[in-house]
Design an enzyme around this catalytic site. Structure first.
Site, short mmCIF file in Angstrom:
data_model
loop_
_atom_site.label_atom_id
_atom_site.label_comp_id
_atom_site.label_asym_id
_atom_site.label_seq_id
_atom_site.Cartn_x
_atom_site.Cartn_y
_atom_site.Cartn_z
N THR A 1 0.88 -1.29 0.10
CA THR A 1 -0.07 -0.08 -0.06
C THR A 1 1.04 1.24 0.03
O THR A 1 0.89 2.17 -0.73
CB THR A 1 -0.84 -0.15 1.34
N CYS B 1 -8.50 -6.24 2.02
CA CYS B 1 -8.15 -5.18 2.45
C CYS B 1 -9.21 -3.95 2.58
O CYS B 1 -9.05 -2.64 2.33
CB CYS B 1 -7.07 -4.58 1.26
#
Length: 375
Positions: free
Chosen positions: A71, A328
């Site tokens: 990320t 996620c």
């Protein structure tokens, strides 16, 4: 014993990696920025891991920056391309991982940044003819950000062809390879790419560590400012044990890449065959399940009145871990943006089963039996 078929969310850390990390959690605890012996030992371990990662993807050591995960690496590539490389247009797809999708959307309110989405086909693959049209229609500084393997359905994009188009039209190219690195050979010295993101915990390494490949021909500023760690590219005291872990995990994955692929492919095919052979289950396979796909992922749609949240809950009660798509989204189970864009019919409730070389056919048999009981 539980059955774990959610390896696209995270993988169990291997004994080899864990044992390699332990010394840097206990005895070798030095700060790698310190100049004394403990610091130098920690610094040497980080640079060893950097060499392992660089060698695994055909990069130079100086092109690897360690991050807190995929990320951060994706955010760094996208945001620094705008802030430091003068990018005024971003071309992406509507089915990217949430960190890319949301990082891109962050710029939609900026009138000086244009956001374009390339068409995708029913398998979830980027339409390269449309991409070329987008690239050819405008000569403003452009970043193309398209993932290699989709994290929900496993469809693969041809990143070499995408890279060629980007090079032809003078665009920067970022690709998220979090799901594919260590499973599919990727050598950055063999095709055009500006940024490439990877993560440790998808290949039996630790969570909380990843890397960004930054092509040596470009220069960006840090996303995180501070003491100038990571060769002044990513400040903050390095997570030495986890950096060691990702180096070992990627090195080990590349070493065993062919045998693990064969094993997982056989298991995935067996699972598909058993689902097809069942007279009790009405199933579809999402994405390009039998074409060009990531072999660790199988997205299955079940025709049932049982919604996906309840289906996953019932599997969990029976000791089976799977997911409804991306892991996620803070644990939320709802309508998948990816499945919606590829047109999966509402009567099919889709479950992502994802495999590692630790899984077995016996586990598949138990999952099939459990699905019969539930559905």
């Amino acid at each position: 014993m539980r059955i774990y078929f959610d390896n696209a969310a995270t993988t169990p850390i291997s004994d080899h990696v864990f044992q390699g990390m332990v010394p840097y959690l206990k005895g070798n605890y030095g700060n790698p920025s310190s100049t004394h012996q403990e610091g130098r030992t920690a610094r040497a371990a980080i640079e060893c891991a950097r060499r392992q990662v660089a060698k695994s993807i055909g990069a130079s050591n100086a092109e690897i920056v360690f991050t807190s995960g995929g990320t951060e690496a994706n955010n760094m590539a996208i945001k620094c391309a705008v802030w430091d490389l003068g990018v005024t247009r971003i071309i992406s797809s509507p089915i990217e991982h949430s960190c890319v999708y949301n990082a891109t959307k962050r710029f939609q309110s900026d009138k000086e940044i244009e956001i374009c989405y390339v068409n995708i086909d029913s398998s979830g693959r980027a339409d390269l003819n449309h991409l070329e049209q987008l690239l050819g229609n405008d000569d403003q500084p452009t970043l193309v950000t398209l993932m290699h393997g989709n994290n929900e359905i496993g469809t693969l994009n041809d990143i070499e062809k995408i890279g060629t188009l980007c090079k032809t039209y003078g665009a920067y190219f970022h690709t998220d390879t979090v799901q594919t690195i260590g499973h599919i050979p990727i050598m950055v010295d063999s095709f055009y790419v500006t940024f490439l993101s990877g993560s440790g915990h998808k290949l039996h390494g630790p969570k909380g560590v990843g890397f960004l490949y930054i092509n040596k021909d470009i220069q960006i500023n840090p996303l995180i400012d501070g003491g100038g760690q990571e060769r002044k590219m990513r400040s903050g005291t390095e997570n030495v044990a986890s950096v060691v872990g990702i180096g070992l995990a990627l090195e080990d994955a590349i070493k065993h890449i062919d045998e693990r692929k064969d094993q997982i492919l056989a298991l995935r095919q067996y699972f598909m065959d058993q689902l097809r052979a069942s007279k009790k289950l009405d199933v579809i396979f999402n994405g390009d399940a039998e074409g060009t796909y990531l072999f660790t992922v199988l997205s299955v749609g079940f025709k049932t009145n049982c919604d996906v949240g309840m289906l996953l809950f019932k599997l969990d009660l029976k000791g089976i871990s799977a997911s409804g798509g991306s892991a996620c989204n803070s644990g939320a189970v709802g309508q998948s943006r990816v499945l919606g864009h590829i047109g999966v019919e509402d009567q099919y409730q889709s479950v992502r089963f994802s495999f590692s070389h630790f899984n077995t056919k016996t586990e598949v048999d138990q999952v099939i039996e459990t699905l019969h009981q539930i559905l």
